[in-house]
Design a protein around this motif. Structure first.
Motif, short mmCIF file in Angstrom:
data_model
loop_
_atom_site.label_atom_id
_atom_site.label_comp_id
_atom_site.label_asym_id
_atom_site.label_seq_id
_atom_site.Cartn_x
_atom_site.Cartn_y
_atom_site.Cartn_z
N SER A 335 -8.44 4.12 -21.12
CA SER A 335 -8.50 5.52 -20.70
C SER A 335 -7.30 5.92 -19.85
O SER A 335 -7.05 7.12 -19.67
CB SER A 335 -9.80 5.77 -19.92
N PHE A 336 -6.57 4.94 -19.33
CA PHE A 336 -5.39 5.23 -18.52
C PHE A 336 -4.11 5.33 -19.36
O PHE A 336 -3.04 5.58 -18.82
CB PHE A 336 -5.22 4.16 -17.44
N ILE A 337 -4.22 5.10 -20.68
CA ILE A 337 -3.03 5.15 -21.53
C ILE A 337 -2.34 6.51 -21.49
O ILE A 337 -1.10 6.57 -21.40
CB ILE A 337 -3.38 4.71 -22.97
N PRO A 338 -3.07 7.66 -21.55
CA PRO A 338 -2.38 8.95 -21.43
C PRO A 338 -1.58 9.07 -20.13
O PRO A 338 -0.47 9.64 -20.13
CB PRO A 338 -3.53 9.96 -21.48
N THR A 339 -2.11 8.52 -19.05
CA THR A 339 -1.38 8.54 -17.77
C THR A 339 -0.10 7.71 -17.88
O THR A 339 0.96 8.12 -17.37
CB THR A 339 -2.26 7.99 -16.64
N ALA A 340 -0.20 6.57 -18.54
CA ALA A 340 0.98 5.72 -18.72
C ALA A 340 2.07 6.47 -19.49
O ALA A 340 3.25 6.41 -19.13
CB ALA A 340 0.60 4.44 -19.43
N TYR A 341 1.68 7.19 -20.55
CA TYR A 341 2.67 7.95 -21.31
C TYR A 341 3.24 9.11 -20.49
O TYR A 341 4.40 9.49 -20.66
CB TYR A 341 2.08 8.44 -22.62
N SER A 342 2.43 9.67 -19.59
CA SER A 342 2.94 10.72 -18.70
C SER A 342 4.04 10.17 -17.79
O SER A 342 5.03 10.85 -17.52
CB SER A 342 1.80 11.30 -17.86
N VAL A 343 3.85 8.94 -17.33
CA VAL A 343 4.88 8.29 -16.51
C VAL A 343 6.16 8.12 -17.33
O VAL A 343 7.27 8.40 -16.86
CB VAL A 343 4.39 6.93 -15.99
N LEU A 344 6.02 7.68 -18.58
CA LEU A 344 7.19 7.45 -19.43
C LEU A 344 7.94 8.74 -19.73
O LEU A 344 9.17 8.77 -19.69
CB LEU A 344 6.75 6.78 -20.74
N ASN A 441 5.14 17.76 -13.58
CA ASN A 441 4.49 18.12 -12.33
C ASN A 441 4.19 16.84 -11.57
O ASN A 441 3.07 16.34 -11.54
CB ASN A 441 3.19 18.90 -12.62
N CYS A 442 5.26 16.27 -11.04
CA CYS A 442 5.17 14.95 -10.42
C CYS A 442 4.21 14.92 -9.23
O CYS A 442 3.61 13.90 -8.93
CB CYS A 442 6.57 14.49 -9.96
N GLU A 443 4.08 16.10 -8.55
CA GLU A 443 3.21 16.12 -7.37
C GLU A 443 1.75 15.88 -7.74
O GLU A 443 0.98 15.27 -7.00
CB GLU A 443 3.33 17.48 -6.65
N LYS A 444 1.35 16.36 -8.95
CA LYS A 444 -0.04 16.22 -9.36
C LYS A 444 -0.28 14.97 -10.21
O LYS A 444 -1.41 14.69 -10.58
CB LYS A 444 -0.47 17.47 -10.15
N LEU A 445 0.78 14.26 -10.55
CA LEU A 445 0.63 13.06 -11.37
C LEU A 445 0.27 11.88 -10.48
O LEU A 445 1.11 11.29 -9.81
CB LEU A 445 1.94 12.78 -12.12
N ILE A 446 -1.03 11.56 -10.47
CA ILE A 446 -1.54 10.46 -9.65
C ILE A 446 -1.55 9.20 -10.53
O ILE A 446 -2.29 9.13 -11.51
CB ILE A 446 -2.94 10.76 -9.12
N VAL A 447 -0.73 8.24 -10.16
CA VAL A 447 -0.59 7.04 -10.98
C VAL A 447 -0.94 5.81 -10.16
O VAL A 447 -0.25 5.49 -9.19
CB VAL A 447 0.86 6.90 -11.52
N PRO A 448 -2.02 5.12 -10.53
CA PRO A 448 -2.36 3.88 -9.81
C PRO A 448 -1.21 2.88 -9.90
O PRO A 448 -0.50 2.81 -10.91
CB PRO A 448 -3.59 3.37 -10.57
N LEU A 449 -1.03 2.11 -8.86
CA LEU A 449 0.06 1.15 -8.81
C LEU A 449 -0.02 0.14 -9.94
O LEU A 449 1.00 -0.31 -10.46
CB LEU A 449 0.05 0.42 -7.46
N TRP A 450 -1.25 -0.19 -10.37
CA TRP A 450 -1.38 -1.20 -11.43
C TRP A 450 -0.81 -0.69 -12.75
O TRP A 450 -0.30 -1.48 -13.55
CB TRP A 450 -2.82 -1.65 -11.57
N ILE A 451 -0.87 0.63 -12.98
CA ILE A 451 -0.30 1.18 -14.21
C ILE A 451 1.22 1.06 -14.19
O ILE A 451 1.85 0.69 -15.19
CB ILE A 451 -0.72 2.66 -14.39
#
Length: 462
Positions: A335-344, A441-451
């Motif tokens: 479920s965290f894969i979309p977040t990972a792609y947002s980081v990329l 929108n980097c301010e709203k992009l909450i990314v856990p350290l493990w990701i």
């Protein structure tokens, strides 16, 4: 300023392709672009229902819902009706085996039991072996490598896509699909290629067991990696190169439309696709436009370096918004894969800004309520011209795992036929119709350290 010129001929500028890629002249009027998932499904059913001699399918997997069952039942009906009908199906072994009681394998058993002319191949990456194969759970073992080609053959017609055979790809997951009719040489090439990948894959028996072709000396994961990979590379590369020599030594390109099939088989050191794409990116002329789409944005370093430091073309990159990512409804770590792609995507855009390339490289996000985005490919518009003179379509997501893990194939359709060019243009516009300019929108992009840690270590598997 774009101009429209009926006399403009671009095929001669791409003669260099013939030296490294098989080429197949086709009739432009035999090329049909499909517009929607429902049209894709209906075309599959229609093609199956009218087949006379062969069906060849290469896909990641086949789903087990009502539409998929109807598709397989249609194939079975044709097998019962035509005793000599040849059916070949190539899937990924791990993805196709997911779900012990209800899987692609169990779905296909009635076909195998109904005819000796049906064979099902299940490719197993040689990279998944030893303790890793033992430790990785179902689903996560697919990260190591997959059979990812999407090719659907019916007699002398071929449908190239990035779509798999499951319900979401038939309803609300947008992809691309091109049907090429009456092109026997091209179809024969792909049918032979799929048979050859099938030879190095497991074969599914009527008892739902897997066995290897008796002519293979080495096992995908029990033999030494280099032994199996060398044997597979020899077979596949010889086949591919033999078609280059055969066509280049004789037939001249007299057609106004030519198809060039590309392959990328990383486990065997075959990188034909990425080498051609890199060359295109590097040599695209200044003021030309490259439109690149991918459902999973993770450009490999070689593409990024080429875009930033060597390419002079204008680049429009289209990728999925997190809400249009097909993993948005996944459970657990997936479920965290979309977040990972947002980081990329965010990291890529920061690099665009760092090199002051915002005027040349523009990013877009696809977002359409209730839909996911799985389209990928390229459209190329030369300087001072209005229409794309070629498109590239197939299974590759232009991501790092396409260059490092999976079996991929795409085709380049290069044309001087202006009617077909306009069709490519309409398809490109449709792909970008539901897109908006990407604004991180980097301010709203909450990314856990493990990701961030996982991306740092395992970026090549996304």
């Amino acid at each position: 300023m774009s101009v429209e010129n009926d006399d403009k001929k671009y095929l001669p500028k791409f003669e260099w392709l013939k030296k490294s890629v098989p080429n197949f002249p086709v009739n432009a009027c035999n090329i049909k672009l499909l517009r929607s998932p429902s049209e894709f499904y209906q075309t599959l059913i229609e093609q199956c229902s009218n087949v006379k001699s062969r069906i060849v399918i290469a896909s990641l997997y086949i789903g087990t819902g009502k539409q998929e069952v109807f598709l397989i039942n249609t194939i079975k009906k044709m097998l019962d009706k035509i005793p000599d009908l040849s059916v070949r199906i190539l899937l990924d072994a791990n993805r196709g085996s997911r779900g012990k009681e209800n899987s692609s394998r169990t779905l296909l058993l009635p076909l195998i039991n109904s005819s000796n002319n049906c064979r099902v191949f299940l490719y197993h990456t040689p990279k998944l072996r030893g303790i890793v194969r033992w430790l990785l759970a179902e689903r996560y073992n697919e990260l190591v490598g997959l059979q990812h080609m999407k090719v659907y053959i019916f007699d002398d017609n071929i449908l190239i896509s990035g779509a798999n055979l499951s319900q979401d790809y038939f309803t609300n997951r947008q992809d691309r699909y091109i049907l090429i009719k009456d092109s026997k040489p091209l179809v024969d090439f792909y049918a032979g290629l799929i048979d050859l990948v099938g030879k190095i894959s497991f074969h599914l028996s009527s008892e739902n067991t897997l066995c290897l072709d008796s002519s293979m000396k080495y096992h995908p994961y029990k033999s030494l990696y280099n032994s199996f990979a060398s044997e597979a590379k020899f077979l596949l590369l010889n086949y591919y190169n033999s078609h280059i020599k055969k066509i280049c030594s004789g037939e001249e390109l007299s057609s106004d439309t030519v198809v060039f099939p590309l392959i990328e088989f990383p486990p065997f050191g075959i990188h034909n696709d990425s080498e051609i794409i890199t060359k295109f990116l590097e040599h695209a002329e200044a003021e030309s436009t490259l439109n690149l789409a991918t459902g999973y944005f993770n450009l490999p370093d070689i593409y990024i370096k080429t875009l930033f430091k060597k390419s002079k073309a204008n680049i429009n990159v289209l990728f999925s918004h997190p809400m249009a990512n097909s993993f948005q409804t996944a459970k657990g770590p997936a479920s965290f894969i979309p977040t990972a792609y947002s980081v990329l995507t965010s990291n890529f855009y920061k690099e665009v800004q760092k090199y002051n390339l915002e005027n040349r490289i523009k990013c877009f996000e696809y977002e359409k309520t209730g839909w996911t985005f799985h389209s990928k490919g390229l459209w190329y518009i030369p300087k001072n011209y209005k229409w794309p003179i070629f498109t590239i379509i197939g299974s590759s997501n232009y991501g790092a795992r396409s260059l490092n893990c999976d079996l991929e194939s795409q085709i380049i359709i290069l044309t001087d036929n202006q009617k077909l060019q306009k069709t490519f243009f309409m398809e490109k516009c449709d792909s970008y119709k539901s897109a908006i300019i990407y604004t991180p929108n980097c301010e709203k992009l909450i990314v856990p350290l493990w990701i961030r840690f996982v991306l740092k270590i395992f970026k090549n598997y996304f």
